[in-house]
Motif scaffolding. Structure first.
Motif, PDB file in Angstrom:
ATOM      1  N   GLN A 129      -6.014  -5.788  -6.653  1.00 15.22           N
ATOM      2  CA  GLN A 129      -5.277  -5.666  -5.394  1.00 15.22           C
ATOM      3  C   GLN A 129      -4.363  -4.450  -5.513  1.00 15.22           C
ATOM      4  N   VAL A 130      -4.576  -3.467  -4.643  1.00 12.61           N
ATOM      5  CA  VAL A 130      -3.934  -2.167  -4.790  1.00 12.61           C
ATOM      6  C   VAL A 130      -2.958  -1.900  -3.658  1.00 12.61           C
ATOM      7  N   GLU A 131      -1.771  -1.421  -4.033  1.00 15.23           N
ATOM      8  CA  GLU A 131      -0.785  -0.933  -3.069  1.00 15.23           C
ATOM      9  C   GLU A 131      -0.430   0.501  -3.432  1.00 15.23           C
ATOM     10  N   ILE A 132      -0.337   1.355  -2.421  1.00 15.80           N
ATOM     11  CA  ILE A 132      -0.011   2.751  -2.677  1.00 15.80           C
ATOM     12  C   ILE A 132       0.982   3.241  -1.646  1.00 15.80           C
ATOM     13  N   LYS A 133       1.996   3.952  -2.124  1.00 15.84           N
ATOM     14  CA  LYS A 133       2.946   4.654  -1.271  1.00 15.84           C
ATOM     15  C   LYS A 133       2.917   6.118  -1.692  1.00 15.84           C
ATOM     16  N   TYR A 144       1.657   4.033   3.584  1.00 12.73           N
ATOM     17  CA  TYR A 144       1.497   2.813   2.790  1.00 12.73           C
ATOM     18  C   TYR A 144       0.116   2.234   3.039  1.00 12.73           C
ATOM     19  N   LEU A 145      -0.582   1.887   1.949  1.00  9.17           N
ATOM     20  CA  LEU A 145      -1.910   1.268   2.044  1.00  9.17           C
ATOM     21  C   LEU A 145      -1.952   0.013   1.196  1.00  9.17           C
ATOM     22  N   LEU A 146      -2.589  -1.039   1.706  1.00 11.05           N
ATOM     23  CA  LEU A 146      -2.868  -2.255   0.944  1.00 11.05           C
ATOM     24  C   LEU A 146      -4.380  -2.451   0.951  1.00 11.05           C
ATOM     25  N   ILE A 147      -4.980  -2.454  -0.234  1.00 12.63           N
ATOM     26  CA  ILE A 147      -6.435  -2.532  -0.369  1.00 12.63           C
ATOM     27  C   ILE A 147      -6.787  -3.684  -1.293  1.00 12.63           C
ATOM     28  N   GLU A 148      -7.791  -4.444  -0.897  1.00 15.98           N
ATOM     29  CA  GLU A 148      -8.249  -5.560  -1.722  1.00 15.98           C
ATOM     30  C   GLU A 148      -9.756  -5.688  -1.588  1.00 15.98           C
ATOM     31  N   ASN A 149     -10.435  -5.763  -2.732  1.00 14.23           N
ATOM     32  CA  ASN A 149     -11.886  -5.906  -2.732  1.00 14.23           C
ATOM     33  C   ASN A 149     -12.556  -4.771  -1.950  1.00 14.23           C
ATOM     34  N   SER A 150     -12.028  -3.554  -2.126  1.00 16.59           N
ATOM     35  CA  SER A 150     -12.532  -2.315  -1.511  1.00 16.59           C
ATOM     36  C   SER A 150     -12.303  -2.246  -0.004  1.00 16.59           C
ATOM     37  N   LYS A 151     -11.521  -3.169   0.531  1.00 12.92           N
ATOM     38  CA  LYS A 151     -11.258  -3.162   1.968  1.00 12.92           C
ATOM     39  C   LYS A 151      -9.787  -2.865   2.229  1.00 12.92           C
ATOM     40  N   VAL A 152      -9.530  -1.982   3.193  1.00 15.29           N
ATOM     41  CA  VAL A 152      -8.155  -1.652   3.583  1.00 15.29           C
ATOM     42  C   VAL A 152      -7.627  -2.769   4.482  1.00 15.29           C
TER      43      VAL A 152
END
Length: 635
Positions: A129-133, A144-152
């Motif tokens: 589970q990825v968060e990026i700022k 800001y992006l929240l990505i999980e299982n290759s889905k935004v």
């Protein structure tokens, strides 16, 4: 021609017939394809750390912070002050094979960045589970992006400092099998430290920090290359490094090698960097090792941190998923330059084998040092002919006649001498020659027959049917192996308390390894306490470890354990036991008294498997009387 035409016609006909059957080949969904690709790129938390740190370096950051929780299993976060990304680039970065590093095939041969394939972030987003700022300096707001299982799942503007902060949480949350195969936190943390160390040493001009579970492990200020090496490997290297620097039109070689006296028994502190990229190369390692010929022991390995700058068109880094294996256009030239550079550095600084005049702890245990001479012994010594010839004038070269020489007492050499308590030397508390009715008799010694030590390595013991030849080190390794196995599984070994506890300071990677081994070490007699800043207090050691050798014993144990680290056949406990046996066994070349040899044979016969070592070598060879007669033609 007819056959070829017939074949083409057959294929065409078959394809027409198969059209009636539903198609079964299809493209995989992106999330599944990314998970498959992630198996090559992201193998463990350390792999993700490497990729994220290298991305921060490529972004031009001068300050990089790494934060991990639970050895990266629950959180890996990298914060940098690099160039940041636009809103479009931030989303595009997580697509497969999306990269800003190359645009044409020819760019593969001019690569100067750490990354270039565009696989890392897509692979990370597939298994975590990825968060990026991220924010570019010229923009007022970031993304800001929240990505999980290759889905935004979420994308929105945010307030943040220039640069990028990327967090990956719950690694392999959607691949339970992969998560279950992760090692202990201490083991995974060692891999993280290894990857962090390699990137930090490649770029000493960048500030790096590493925190684990809220505790800072590394705080590396930007500085010179030597400062970075000492920061990472430890202050003990500060005065033990030799500068290497050779510049040519084809390539440049620079860095440092360790002086011969800090050579180790394993390849731990050996680093090669090509164009600031850490690589593994047995070929170039051989070049450095041969440059140390006659300066270090054959079973020792030199310490080195060497950097090679070469035209990117002369190398191919697109060989392995980790990019740690590369191909040189001309390996022989690289080999020759590296070897010559190291040799020149050693010669320039007049590095030659040195004599160690420090008193070894083993010597302090000898009777001649630890026990005072009695008045009777003193009188006997002064009355001897040898003493008189060296204390009287003009007698040093005098040789008395054979009939009055003390050589007439040669038979006393084979008599049983008084010896120190062998149980103290061997670390075994069993009494001498205690019968063991439950054990099968391997051989039976002749009663009261003296034992003979040959070359201070082998013990010849007469038996009722001939004699046996025992290798003292291999036999003692077998004894210790069964002793330590029993300690780990049945009854722990009692520790010998240190009267004055000492401390041992280790590198961060070695400290993490020792922390992982502490539960097992306590069962075999080591009492160690963490003292902070990669330092441990030695409160007690097994009785086998001589007083004064505690620190050296722990350092050697760690080095030997790292030697086993690549061998997947052994469990952690098995590796530890084997290392202890090798370290504490009586070495070939050590003189033994009669009682010590008797104790050794006694304990060997009481082993579950006395015939063989832990590696399958025999501990002794038996020569029976009929075999000896046959050898001499008397059968």
């Amino acid at each position: 021609m007819m056959q070829q035409g017939s074949r083409i016609n057959f294929i065409f006909t078959a394809s027409k017939q198969s059209s009636a059957v539903s198609d079964c080949i299809q493209l995989l969904p992106d999330n599944i394809a990314n998970q498959i690709a992630a198996g090559e790129v992201i193998q463990r938390p350390g792999s993700a750390v490497k990729e994220l740190l290298e991305n921060a370096v490529d972004a031009g950051a001068t300050k990089i912070q790494l934060i991990v929780n639970d050895a990266g299993k629950s959180l890996i976060q990298v914060i940098d002050n690099g160039s940041g990304m636009s809103e479009t680039d931030a989303r595009m970065a997580f697509e497969r094979h999306a990269t800003s590093k190359i645009k044409a095939i020819d760019d593969l041969f001019r690569i100067k960045t750490m990354g270039f394939r565009g696989e890392a972030l897509a692979s990370i987003a597939a298994v975590a589970q990825v968060e990026i700022k991220t924010r570019q300096a010229e923009n007022d707001f970031g993304t800001y992006l929240l990505i999980e299982n290759s889905k935004v799942l979420q994308q929105e503007p945010c307030a943040c400092t220039p640069g990028t902060s990327i967090s990956m949480k719950n690694l392999f949350f959607n691949v339970p099998a992969r998560r279950n195969f992760l090692k202990s936190n201490a083991a995974e943390m060692r891999h993280i430290i290894d990857e962090f160390t390699r990137v930090a040493m490649a770029f000493p001009q960048i500030f790096f920090s590493l925190s684990h579970n809220g505790q800072e492990v590394f705080h590396l200020e930007a500085g010179s290359l030597k400062q970075r090496i000492v920061q990472v490997l430890g202050n003990q290297y500060n005065a033990k490094l030799v500068s290497v620097k050779e510049e040519t039109d084809y390539m440049n070689v620079y860095g440092f090698v360790g002086k011969p006296e800090i050579a180790k028994k394993t390849r731990g502190d050996q680093y090669f960097f090509v164009n600031d990229r850490f690589i593994k190369s047995a070929y170039l390692n051989h070049a450095v090792t041969t440059a140390f010929d006659s300066l270090i022991a054959k079973d020792s390995f030199p310490t080195y941190v060497l950097y090679i700058d070469v035209d990117p068109s002369q190398i191919d880094i697109n060989v392995h998923p980790t990019k740690q294996e590369i191909k040189f256009e001309d390996e022989k030239i690289i080999y020759a330059f590296v070897q010559a550079a190291v040799k020149h550095a050693l010669a320039q600084f007049s590095i030659a084998p040195s004599l160690d005049f420090t008193l070894n702890a083993d010597i302090q245990q000898l009777d001649a040092v630890s026990r005072p001479m009695t008045s009777t012994q003193k009188e006997q010594t002064q009355a001897s002919q040898l003493y008189q010839t060296f204390t009287q004038k003009h007698q040093a070269h005098f040789i008395e006649k054979n009939d009055s020489s003390e050589l007439k007492n040669w038979r006393s050499f084979f008599e049983k001498p008084a010896a120190a308590n062998s149980s103290e030397i061997l670390g075994i508390d069993a009494p001498l020659w205690q019968p063991a009715a439950e054990k099968k008799t391997i051989f039976t010694l002749l009663p009261d027959a003296p034992l003979l030590q040959v070359h201070q390595t082998y013990i010849i013991a007469p038996t009722t049917s001939g004699f046996v030849l025992i290798h003292q080190q291999l036999a003692h390794e077998r004894i210790l192996y069964e002793k330590y196995q029993a300690a780990l599984h049945v009854k722990p070994v009692a520790a010998q308390k240190s009267l004055f506890p000492s401390t041992v300071e280790l590198s961060a990677a070695d400290a993490a390894l020792l922390t992982d081994l502490l539960p097992e070490l306590s069962k075999i007699g080591f009492q160690l306490e963490a003292f902070g800043n990669h330092t441990f207090v030695i409160q007690g050691t097994p009785a086998d470890v001589l007083q004064g050798n505690e620190k050296r014993a722990i350092e050697l144990l760690i080095e030997q354990f790292k030697h086993f680290s690549s061998d997947i056949k052994f469990s952690k406990r098995e590796k530890l036991v084997r290392c202890m046996c090798r370290q504490q066994a009586i070495k070939a070349g050590k003189a033994l008294g009669q009682k010590e040899m008797q104790q050794l044979i006694h304990d060997l016969l009481h082993c579950e498997t006395p015939n063989y070592t832990i590696n399958g070598s025999p501990t002794f060879l038996e020569f029976k009387e009929d075999y000896l007669d046959h050898m001499f033609g008397k059968s």
